[in-house]
Scaffold this active site. Structure first.
Site, PDB file in Angstrom:
ATOM      1  N   HIS A 143       0.873  -1.180   0.000  1.00 27.62           N
ATOM      2  CA  HIS A 143       0.000   0.000   0.000  1.00 27.62           C
ATOM      3  C   HIS A 143       0.907   1.226   0.000  1.00 27.62           C
ATOM      4  O   HIS A 143       2.015   1.180   0.560  1.00 27.62           O
ATOM      5  CB  HIS A 143      -0.834  -0.055   1.284  1.00 27.62           C
ATOM      6  CG  HIS A 143      -1.901   0.977   1.423  1.00 27.62           C
ATOM      7  ND1 HIS A 143      -1.630   2.288   1.728  1.00 27.62           N
ATOM      8  CD2 HIS A 143      -3.257   0.884   1.331  1.00 27.62           C
ATOM      9  CE1 HIS A 143      -2.769   2.956   1.817  1.00 27.62           C
ATOM     10  NE2 HIS A 143      -3.780   2.134   1.565  1.00 27.62           N
ATOM     11  N   ASP A 222       3.376  -3.829   8.087  1.00 28.79           N
ATOM     12  CA  ASP A 222       2.107  -3.145   7.860  1.00 28.79           C
ATOM     13  C   ASP A 222       1.011  -4.174   8.160  1.00 28.79           C
ATOM     14  O   ASP A 222       0.727  -5.047   7.329  1.00 28.79           O
ATOM     15  CB  ASP A 222       2.031  -2.640   6.420  1.00 28.79           C
ATOM     16  CG  ASP A 222       0.685  -1.990   6.128  1.00 28.79           C
ATOM     17  OD1 ASP A 222      -0.226  -2.079   6.977  1.00 28.79           O
ATOM     18  OD2 ASP A 222       0.542  -1.414   5.035  1.00 28.79           O
ATOM     19  N   GLN A 225      -4.166  -4.982   7.366  1.00 31.76           N
ATOM     20  CA  GLN A 225      -5.165  -5.950   6.877  1.00 31.76           C
ATOM     21  C   GLN A 225      -5.021  -7.297   7.574  1.00 31.76           C
ATOM     22  O   GLN A 225      -5.672  -8.263   7.171  1.00 31.76           O
ATOM     23  CB  GLN A 225      -5.050  -6.128   5.353  1.00 31.76           C
ATOM     24  CG  GLN A 225      -5.299  -4.878   4.538  1.00 31.76           C
ATOM     25  CD  GLN A 225      -6.762  -4.419   4.546  1.00 31.76           C
ATOM     26  OE1 GLN A 225      -7.657  -5.125   5.012  1.00 31.76           O
ATOM     27  NE2 GLN A 225      -7.014  -3.228   4.034  1.00 31.76           N
ATOM     28  N   LYS A 248     -10.420  -0.002  10.667  1.00 28.97           N
ATOM     29  CA  LYS A 248     -10.564  -1.226   9.882  1.00 28.97           C
ATOM     30  C   LYS A 248     -10.925  -2.419  10.770  1.00 28.97           C
ATOM     31  O   LYS A 248     -10.995  -3.545  10.311  1.00 28.97           O
ATOM     32  CB  LYS A 248      -9.261  -1.520   9.129  1.00 28.97           C
ATOM     33  CG  LYS A 248      -8.944  -0.505   8.033  1.00 28.97           C
ATOM     34  CD  LYS A 248      -7.782  -0.965   7.211  1.00 28.97           C
ATOM     35  CE  LYS A 248      -7.180   0.133   6.369  1.00 28.97           C
ATOM     36  NZ  LYS A 248      -8.001   0.539   5.231  1.00 28.97           N
ATOM     37  N   CYS A 388      -4.935   2.488  -3.424  1.00 30.21           N
ATOM     38  CA  CYS A 388      -3.667   3.014  -2.897  1.00 30.21           C
ATOM     39  C   CYS A 388      -2.530   2.019  -3.080  1.00 30.21           C
ATOM     40  O   CYS A 388      -1.649   1.896  -2.221  1.00 30.21           O
ATOM     41  CB  CYS A 388      -3.774   3.406  -1.422  1.00 30.21           C
ATOM     42  SG  CYS A 388      -5.008   4.661  -1.099  1.00 30.21           S
TER      43      CYS A 388
HETATM   44  C1  LIG Z   1      -2.397  -2.635   3.726  1.00 31.31           C
HETATM   45  C2  LIG Z   1      -2.731  -1.242   4.158  1.00 31.31           C
HETATM   46  N1  LIG Z   1      -1.764  -0.466   4.660  1.00 31.31           N
HETATM   47  C3  LIG Z   1      -1.994   0.778   5.080  1.00 31.31           C
HETATM   48  C4  LIG Z   1      -3.256   1.327   4.974  1.00 31.31           C
HETATM   49  C5  LIG Z   1      -3.469   2.724   5.440  1.00 31.31           C
HETATM   50  O1  LIG Z   1      -4.383   2.762   6.490  1.00 31.31           O
HETATM   51  P1  LIG Z   1      -4.903   4.179   7.031  1.00 31.31           P
HETATM   52  O2  LIG Z   1      -5.465   4.900   5.857  1.00 31.31           O
HETATM   53  O3  LIG Z   1      -5.908   3.826   8.058  1.00 31.31           O
HETATM   54  O4  LIG Z   1      -3.716   4.870   7.589  1.00 31.31           O
HETATM   55  C6  LIG Z   1      -4.295   0.575   4.445  1.00 31.31           C
HETATM   56  C7  LIG Z   1      -5.647   1.159   4.265  1.00 31.31           C
HETATM   57  O5  LIG Z   1      -6.282   1.008   3.261  1.00 31.31           O
HETATM   58  C8  LIG Z   1      -4.030  -0.744   4.031  1.00 31.31           C
HETATM   59  O6  LIG Z   1      -4.990  -1.522   3.522  1.00 31.31           O
END
Ligand SMILES: Cc1ncc(COP(=O)(O)O)c(C=O)c1O
Length: 441
Positions: A143, A222, A225, A248, A388
């Site tokens: 992401h 990260d 998910q 999430k 993203c």
């Molecule tokens: C794998 C992953 N990393 C990071 C993020 C970023 O999360 P946030 O927008 O809550 O900071 C997301 C959100 O879509 C994600 O799916």
């Protein structure tokens, strides 16, 4: 985490769970809402909303500051929430830092390493210094939140950015990983679960590669998910940092968490500076509190943190193993159904491979935004676009995809609604006869 019953979730229990989520009983465009966009943000149970409301009705105060009763009560609840989130991921209380979201948590680590590289933090922080000749390793499926902060850190320090490629099956190329991760690797930043492919990455194998080099490598996970969808123990995984967001995992927006090993957080220079994170301040110098406060500058997101604690209570009560099992069941059903629809190409591991509860797919001849609009007309909410994660879409030759993502409140009937609607998309747009199947797998 409280002990779960180890009995699989049933349709009847999921129906009871749904009653805790008021939004799930609304209708959209004349149809019952089918919410399949938890991968972007989840819905909130009543207990989470009540926790936030109770805070504002009874306790509203700045934490760690006031001597009055409201401030003390707010501080207690704020810290209890931290304890809950820490226990949920198998961490110690002082290893969880509140952030705005996972994005800020990942930036916090990158900027702190950058600050150390500028010489900040004294001898304690020397181990975080990186520069030319050092390497930051990411993967092709990240992401943007776990890619751009590292691009920026590389640009600021002169370190090089490398990436582990993704195979045609949507998994990490572990042979390449073994070659890329080496003694120059100072940061290994990797998604636990891809938000596009659903791939569950082999974190223990990646950590072993990083530890085997003998270099002082920081493994940054990260976990956006993964923490919401499966039991996680960060100590067992032996990662150095992990980032995730409350929104999430049934919690509110505006709060996330950074896990960091205690000795690392306490040696790392701060990212944001200001009030509440210091011990002594003179006109030209400041001393910082230990973690986690050293990373929590300014007035904190108290109600959100407390509600995050309530979300974790809710998930723990159901049991993360059961939630993961239910999502797997729905995902395999979705994969099976999508494989039978001409022109649908699922991105990521095929049926039977380790996968989390989301499925992104390309629809031959129809743009993902049109697919999303078509599904919305039937009350079905999915995510469309690049989610993203542009590089991994490019890897699979598409600019956008449609993603359905499942959670504990989704039903088998909703998967059927999705499959029926997707089957109608290409005929509706008149491409069913003109474009061949793109090879579902
Ligand atoms: C794998 C992953 N990393 C990071 C993020 C970023 O999360 P946030 O927008 O809550 O900071 C997301 C959100 O879509 C994600 O799916």
């Amino acid at each position: 985490m409280t002990e779960s019953l180890r009995v699989p979730l049933t349709t009847a229990e999921v129906e009871r769970i749904r009653n805790d989520f008021p939004i799930l009983s609304r209708s959209v465009n004349g149809h019952p809402l089918v919410y399949l966009d938890t991968g972007a943000t989840s819905q909130n149970p009543i207990s989470v909303m009540e926790a936030e409301q109770e805070y504002y009705e009874q306790r509203n105060a700045a934490v760690h500051r006031g001597a009055h009763t409201l401030a003390a009560e707010a501080t207690d609840l704020f810290e209890q929430a931290r304890d809950k989130v820490a226990a949920f991921i198998g961490a110690a209380d002082d290893e969880v830092v509140w952030t705005s979201n996972a994005t800020e948590a990942l930036n916090l680590v990158a900027y702190s390493i950058g600050n150390a590289s500028l010489g900040r933090g004294g001898t304690d922080a020397a181990r975080f210094r990186i520069g030319p000749g050092d390497e930051i390793v990411v993967t092709e499926m990240e992401h943007h939140a776990n890619l751009i902060p590292w691009q920026e850190l590389a640009a600021r320090t002169g370190a090089s950015l490398r990436y582990i490629p993704v195979t045609d099956d949507g998994e990490l190329d572990m042979n390449a990983a073994a070659e890329i991760i080496g003694e120059r690797t100072r940061v290994l930043a990797v998604a636990h679960v891809s938000n596009v492919l659903g791939t569950i990455n082999p974190v223990p194998a990646l950590v072993s590669l990083a530890r085997a080099t003998g270099a002082d490598t920081f493994v940054v996970l990260d976990a956006c998910q993964s923490v919401p969808h499966m039991p996680i123990n960060v100590h067992a995984l032996d990662v150095d940092f992990a980032a995730f967001s409350a929104h999430k995992m049934l919690g509110p927006t505006g709060v996330g968490a950074l896990y960091g090993k205690s000795e690392l957080l306490n040696a790392m220079p701060p990212f944001l500076t200001g009030g509440s994170m210091i011990t002594v301040v003179t006109m030209d110098h400041a001393e910082f509190l230990p973690a986690p406060q050293r990373f929590e500058a300014g007035t904190q997101r108290v109600s959100q943190a407390i509600a995050f604690g309530a979300a974790v209570d809710y998930l723990s009560h159901i049991g993360m193993d059961r939630i993961q099992q239910w999502e797997e069941h729905l995902t395999q059903k979705a994969l099976q159904g999508l494989a039978d629809i001409p022109g649908i190409r699922v991105l990521g591991p095929g049926r039977g491979r380790p996968r989390s509860g989301l499925v992104a797919f390309d629809t031959a001849g129809v743009h993902a935004h049109d697919v999303g609009q078509f599904l919305d007309d039937r009350g079905i909410a999915v995510r469309v676009g690049h989610h993203c994660a542009q590089p991994v879409h490019r890897r699979f030759g598409v600019t956008a995809s449609t993603r359905a993502s499942f959670y504990l409140y989704n039903t088998e009937a909703e998967v059927d609604d999705l499959l029926n609607a997707v089957a109608d998309v290409r005929p509706f747009f008149g491409v069913a006869q003109t474009t061949g199947a793109a090879g579902a797998r």
